[in-house]
Each structure stands twice: as structure tokens, then as C-alpha cells.
Design a protein around this motif. Structure first.
Motif, PDB file in Angstrom:
ATOM      1  N   ASP A 141       0.845  -1.184   0.000  1.00  0.00           N
ATOM      2  CA  ASP A 141       0.000   0.000   0.000  1.00  0.00           C
ATOM      3  C   ASP A 141       0.890   1.248   0.000  1.00  0.00           C
ATOM      4  O   ASP A 141       1.865   1.329   0.745  1.00  0.00           O
ATOM      5  CB  ASP A 141      -0.887   0.043   1.249  1.00  0.00           C
ATOM      6  CG  ASP A 141      -2.001  -0.983   1.209  1.00  0.00           C
ATOM      7  OD1 ASP A 141      -2.155  -1.657   0.168  1.00  0.00           O
ATOM      8  OD2 ASP A 141      -2.713  -1.121   2.226  1.00  0.00           O
ATOM      9  N   ARG A 143      -0.213   4.018   1.042  1.00  0.00           N
ATOM     10  CA  ARG A 143      -0.634   4.719   2.257  1.00  0.00           C
ATOM     11  C   ARG A 143       0.387   4.499   3.373  1.00  0.00           C
ATOM     12  O   ARG A 143       0.821   3.386   3.642  1.00  0.00           O
ATOM     13  CB  ARG A 143      -2.011   4.218   2.694  1.00  0.00           C
ATOM     14  CG  ARG A 143      -2.561   4.898   3.930  1.00  0.00           C
ATOM     15  CD  ARG A 143      -3.977   4.410   4.233  1.00  0.00           C
ATOM     16  NE  ARG A 143      -4.525   5.090   5.389  1.00  0.00           N
ATOM     17  CZ  ARG A 143      -4.362   4.678   6.643  1.00  0.00           C
ATOM     18  NH1 ARG A 143      -3.661   3.572   6.889  1.00  0.00           N
ATOM     19  NH2 ARG A 143      -4.891   5.350   7.645  1.00  0.00           N
ATOM     20  N   ASN A 144       0.762   5.596   4.001  1.00  0.00           N
ATOM     21  CA  ASN A 144       1.683   5.610   5.142  1.00  0.00           C
ATOM     22  C   ASN A 144       3.131   5.293   4.776  1.00  0.00           C
ATOM     23  O   ASN A 144       3.991   5.264   5.656  1.00  0.00           O
ATOM     24  CB  ASN A 144       1.224   4.655   6.242  1.00  0.00           C
ATOM     25  CG  ASN A 144      -0.040   5.157   6.926  1.00  0.00           C
ATOM     26  OD1 ASN A 144      -0.310   6.354   6.960  1.00  0.00           O
ATOM     27  ND2 ASN A 144      -0.840   4.231   7.462  1.00  0.00           N
ATOM     28  N   ARG A 145       3.408   5.041   3.520  1.00  0.00           N
ATOM     29  CA  ARG A 145       4.801   4.865   3.111  1.00  0.00           C
ATOM     30  C   ARG A 145       5.477   6.236   3.052  1.00  0.00           C
ATOM     31  O   ARG A 145       4.841   7.238   2.698  1.00  0.00           O
ATOM     32  CB  ARG A 145       4.877   4.207   1.743  1.00  0.00           C
ATOM     33  CG  ARG A 145       4.397   2.776   1.741  1.00  0.00           C
ATOM     34  CD  ARG A 145       5.431   1.836   2.334  1.00  0.00           C
ATOM     35  NE  ARG A 145       4.882   0.497   2.505  1.00  0.00           N
ATOM     36  CZ  ARG A 145       5.606  -0.572   2.810  1.00  0.00           C
ATOM     37  NH1 ARG A 145       6.920  -0.437   2.972  1.00  0.00           N
ATOM     38  NH2 ARG A 145       5.049  -1.748   2.967  1.00  0.00           N
ATOM     39  N   CYS A 163       1.498  12.272  -4.509  1.00  0.00           N
ATOM     40  CA  CYS A 163       1.743  11.193  -3.547  1.00  0.00           C
ATOM     41  C   CYS A 163       0.978  11.407  -2.252  1.00  0.00           C
ATOM     42  O   CYS A 163       0.548  10.438  -1.605  1.00  0.00           O
ATOM     43  CB  CYS A 163       3.235  11.071  -3.261  1.00  0.00           C
ATOM     44  SG  CYS A 163       4.209  10.467  -4.653  1.00  0.00           S
ATOM     45  N   ARG A 164       0.775  12.649  -1.872  1.00  0.00           N
ATOM     46  CA  ARG A 164      -0.023  12.923  -0.675  1.00  0.00           C
ATOM     47  C   ARG A 164      -1.462  12.450  -0.863  1.00  0.00           C
ATOM     48  O   ARG A 164      -2.157  12.124   0.103  1.00  0.00           O
ATOM     49  CB  ARG A 164      -0.006  14.429  -0.375  1.00  0.00           C
ATOM     50  CG  ARG A 164       1.290  14.922   0.228  1.00  0.00           C
ATOM     51  CD  ARG A 164       1.481  14.416   1.661  1.00  0.00           C
ATOM     52  NE  ARG A 164       0.434  14.936   2.540  1.00  0.00           N
ATOM     53  CZ  ARG A 164      -0.251  14.197   3.418  1.00  0.00           C
ATOM     54  NH1 ARG A 164      -0.015  12.902   3.536  1.00  0.00           N
ATOM     55  NH2 ARG A 164      -1.173  14.756   4.179  1.00  0.00           N
ATOM     56  N   PHE A 166      -2.307   9.671  -1.952  1.00  0.00           N
ATOM     57  CA  PHE A 166      -2.349   8.273  -1.508  1.00  0.00           C
ATOM     58  C   PHE A 166      -2.295   8.174   0.015  1.00  0.00           C
ATOM     59  O   PHE A 166      -2.251   7.076   0.553  1.00  0.00           O
ATOM     60  CB  PHE A 166      -1.161   7.493  -2.081  1.00  0.00           C
ATOM     61  CG  PHE A 166      -1.156   7.387  -3.574  1.00  0.00           C
ATOM     62  CD1 PHE A 166      -2.162   6.721  -4.249  1.00  0.00           C
ATOM     63  CD2 PHE A 166      -0.126   7.948  -4.313  1.00  0.00           C
ATOM     64  CE1 PHE A 166      -2.156   6.611  -5.623  1.00  0.00           C
ATOM     65  CE2 PHE A 166      -0.110   7.846  -5.692  1.00  0.00           C
ATOM     66  CZ  PHE A 166      -1.124   7.178  -6.351  1.00  0.00           C
ATOM     67  N   ASP A 167      -2.248   9.329   0.685  1.00  0.00           N
ATOM     68  CA  ASP A 167      -2.062   9.403   2.132  1.00  0.00           C
ATOM     69  C   ASP A 167      -0.663   8.915   2.513  1.00  0.00           C
ATOM     70  O   ASP A 167      -0.465   8.313   3.567  1.00  0.00           O
ATOM     71  CB  ASP A 167      -3.131   8.597   2.878  1.00  0.00           C
ATOM     72  CG  ASP A 167      -3.341   9.108   4.301  1.00  0.00           C
ATOM     73  OD1 ASP A 167      -2.855  10.218   4.612  1.00  0.00           O
ATOM     74  OD2 ASP A 167      -3.973   8.392   5.104  1.00  0.00           O
ATOM     75  N   SER A 168       0.294   9.177   1.621  1.00  0.00           N
ATOM     76  CA  SER A 168       1.684   8.852   1.911  1.00  0.00           C
ATOM     77  C   SER A 168       2.303   9.965   2.757  1.00  0.00           C
ATOM     78  O   SER A 168       1.856  11.109   2.734  1.00  0.00           O
ATOM     79  CB  SER A 168       2.483   8.729   0.607  1.00  0.00           C
ATOM     80  OG  SER A 168       1.950   7.739  -0.235  1.00  0.00           O
ATOM     81  N   ASP A 169       3.349   9.611   3.474  1.00  0.00           N
ATOM     82  CA  ASP A 169       4.128  10.591   4.233  1.00  0.00           C
ATOM     83  C   ASP A 169       5.214  11.110   3.289  1.00  0.00           C
ATOM     84  O   ASP A 169       6.126  10.361   2.923  1.00  0.00           O
ATOM     85  CB  ASP A 169       4.736   9.915   5.459  1.00  0.00           C
ATOM     86  CG  ASP A 169       5.661  10.845   6.239  1.00  0.00           C
ATOM     87  OD1 ASP A 169       5.500  12.079   6.131  1.00  0.00           O
ATOM     88  OD2 ASP A 169       6.567  10.335   6.937  1.00  0.00           O
TER      89      ASP A 169
END
Length: 331
Positions: A141, A143-145, A163-164, A166-169
Motif C-alpha cells: 500500500d 498509504r503511510n509509506r 503522492c499525498r 495516496f495518504d503517503s508521508d
């Protein structure tokens, strides 16, 4: 004005011809790449238009200055292929297209991330061969990567913004930070060391300068997380390819997406499918199942081509009217 346009393809002609002819100019489209051997083809032209893999050295500039050259129009953002010191000494003005469509490159960079992560390149060829096995196609996922953006010009910032979604950091590094825009996009700046050591995906969006040449090397690769994904849609020279291959072989680097290559100038934008690959380093890269290489196509959208043509024409008009164009390159 008669303008020599080098390294042209059909898509260049389609967009550049109307943009230049609208102002009464006469572009002459040449498929030839500009270098010290082909520079004679530019003799007698007041303006020339070149692309990323054309090379305008001091020798070429001094030669053409004697033949009447006044303007160099780069239909790309980078300008490392032009000797600016020589151009300045010869009174030749240079302009580029700094922001033809940052969306096109940013979207492509994220596309490479998704392709490698979900093994879409493998799945495509498997299914066409009648193989529907899912073994070896497991991804993760987004997300959170943690995703690291190196270089926060327009393209880098937009890549992080996507990328944000995707809820990525998303963290970023740039010696000249755009703190307000990064904050607006939900990104934050960290040191280069922190980015290298903590990110699952690292995406490069830097110009090629002496300070950035081979910034991804054996030392910086050793700092990265095991299995890191590296994306480069910027300039091939940012990566030491030999060091990258060693990191791929050891498993330090898990996946690589490259739209550029440091020795691409003699290969890219041409059909060499009937020729033997002479570049042993590039050939080795192609053997890795976890490496996806494309041929410098990240910029290639209709919107980008139209913007490149219009900005190139605008740069020339600015020079002719004595108005400093938006894309002027200064030393």
C-alpha cells in the motif's frame, strides 16, 4: 527569420511549425542531432532550436558566432548541454522552456512508482503469454509509506502533492526550499541524510549540475533503506549507474524506475531495434526484472508539446523585440 531546428521528430514539427510560422518565421526541421560534427548544418542561421541531447560546445558556439548565430532556443528545461560561458563571450543569447508542463513529468514519475510497486510491467507480459499466476506480483500500500522528493521545483512539488493523495508521508530536500508551497501540499523539509535513510521511495527532480552529478552513488546508496525504490525522471547523470547496479545485485535497492540514463545521448529518441546494444552498462540494467526503463518520455503529452512550442516562439519574439524573455538563461 530562418531557424534551424535540430533533433526533430514528427511531434516536434506538428507543434513547432505553426507556433513559429505564426510570427512569420521559417523553421527548417532537421532530424540530425547537433554536435561538433554536425554544427556545420547550422551555419548561416541567426537562430537555432535544440533539444536535451543536442550538444553545443564552446567550439560549436565560436564557430557559429562567426557565421551569424545570435540566438539559441532550448525546447527543454535543462541547459547543461550548452556552454553558457562561450555563448556569453560571443554575445549569443540563450533561452529555455523552464515549465512546459510540470504535471506531465510528475504524473509520469508517480506512474513509474505504481508500475514497479504493483508489478504491472510483469503482469502485462505474463497475461499476454497466458500466464495468470500471481506469484511474485505482491506490492505494498502506498498509504503511510514515506516518499522522499529530492528537488522541489514545480515538478518535484507536484510529484509530492500527487503522492499525498495516496495518504503517503512525503518529505523533501532542496538547498533552496519552497517552504510555503511544500506546507500547502502537506510536505515538509528534512535533511538529505534523513531523507536517504528513512524513505521507502526516493524520487529525483534535480537539475544536472557539478554539485548534483552522481549524487546517487555508492556512499548515498549505502545510507538508504534495504529494498528502497528509486525513481529518476530528471537527468541521467544524477545517478552513478555502475554503483546502482551493484546496489541492485546486493538487494540494497529493490526497484528502479528510470526515464533518463547518464549515457542516453547516443541512444534515446531513435529506433535502434535492429542494432546491437553496445552500452554494456545499460544492457546490464535491462536484465533486472525490478528495473523499469523508459526512453525520456515523461514530458510527452499534448499539453507539454503545445506549451514548449509556444514558449519557444515567445522566447524568440522577446529577444527580437529587446524584451528579456521569461526563459532567458543567464550565467
Amino acid at each position: 527569420m530562418e531557424i534551424a531546428v535540430f533533433s526533430t521528430k514528427k511531434y516536434d514539427t506538428l507543434y513547432l511549425r505553426p507556433a513559429l510560422e505564426a510570427n512569420g518565421h521559417h523553421p527548417h526541421f532537421l532530424q540530425t542531432r547537433l554536435d561538433n560534427e554536425t554544427v556545420v548544418l547550422a551555419e548561416g542561421y541567426t537562430a537555432i532550436c535544440i533539444f536535451v541531447n543536442d550538444s553545443l560546445t564552446a567550439h560549436g558556439i565560436e564557430h557559429l558566432a562567426k557565421k551569424g548565430l545570435k540566438y539559441v532556443l532550448l525546447r527543454c528545461a535543462g541547459y547543461n548541454n550548452v556552454d553558457l560561458d562561450a555563448a556569453d563571450k560571443c554575445g549569443i543569447k540563450v533561452a529555455r522552456v523552464p515549465a512546459y508542463s510540470p504535471y506531465s513529468v510528475a504524473e509520469f514519475a508517480v506512474g513509474l512508482m505504481l508500475m514497479l510497486n504493483r508489478n504491472l510491467h510483469k503482469a502485462y507480459t505474463r497475461v499476454r503469454a497466458g500466464n495468470f499466476s500471481l506469484e511474485g506480483l505482491t506490492g505494498f500500500d502506498m498509504r503511510n509509506r514515506r516518499i522522499g522528493i529530492v528537488g522541489t521545483g514545480k515538478i518535484g512539488l507536484l510529484t509530492g502533492k500527487i503522492c499525498r493523495g495516496f495518504d503517503s508521508d512525503v518529505v523533501c530536500y532542496d538547498p533552496y526550499p519552497n517552504i510555503d508551497r511544500a506546507k500547502e501540499y502537506g510536505m515538509r523539509y528534512v535533511s538529505l541524510d534523513e531523507l536517504l535513510t528513512t524513505c521507502d521511495i526516493i524520487s529525483l527532480h534535480c537539475p544536472l549540475l557539478p554539485s548534483t552529478h552522481h549524487m546517487i552513488n555508492s556512499e548515498t546508496l549505502s545510507k538508504m533503506k534495504d529494498g528502497v525504490m528509486i525513481i529518476n525522471t530528471s537527468r541521467g547523470g544524477l545517478i552513478d549507474t555502475v554503483a546502482l547496479i551493484k546496489a541492485l545485485k546486493s538487494g540494497k535497492v529493490g526497484q528502479v524506475g528510470m526515464d533518463v540514463y547518464e549515457h542516453e545521448s547516443n541512444m534515446y529518441f531513435e529506433d535502434s531495434s535492429d542494432s546491437i546494444m553496445l552500452d554494456d552498462v545499460f544492457s546490464r540494467l535491462l536484465t533486472f526484472h525490478n528495473v523499469c526503463i523508459t526512453g525520456h518520455q515523461a514530458f510527452l503529452t499534448r499539453e507539454a508539446l503545445e506549451n514548449i512550442a509556444q514558449e519557444t516562439a515567445s522566447n524568440l519574439e522577446g529577444f527580437l523585440k529587446g524584451i528579456e524573455p521569461k526563459g532567458i538563461v543567464k550565467i
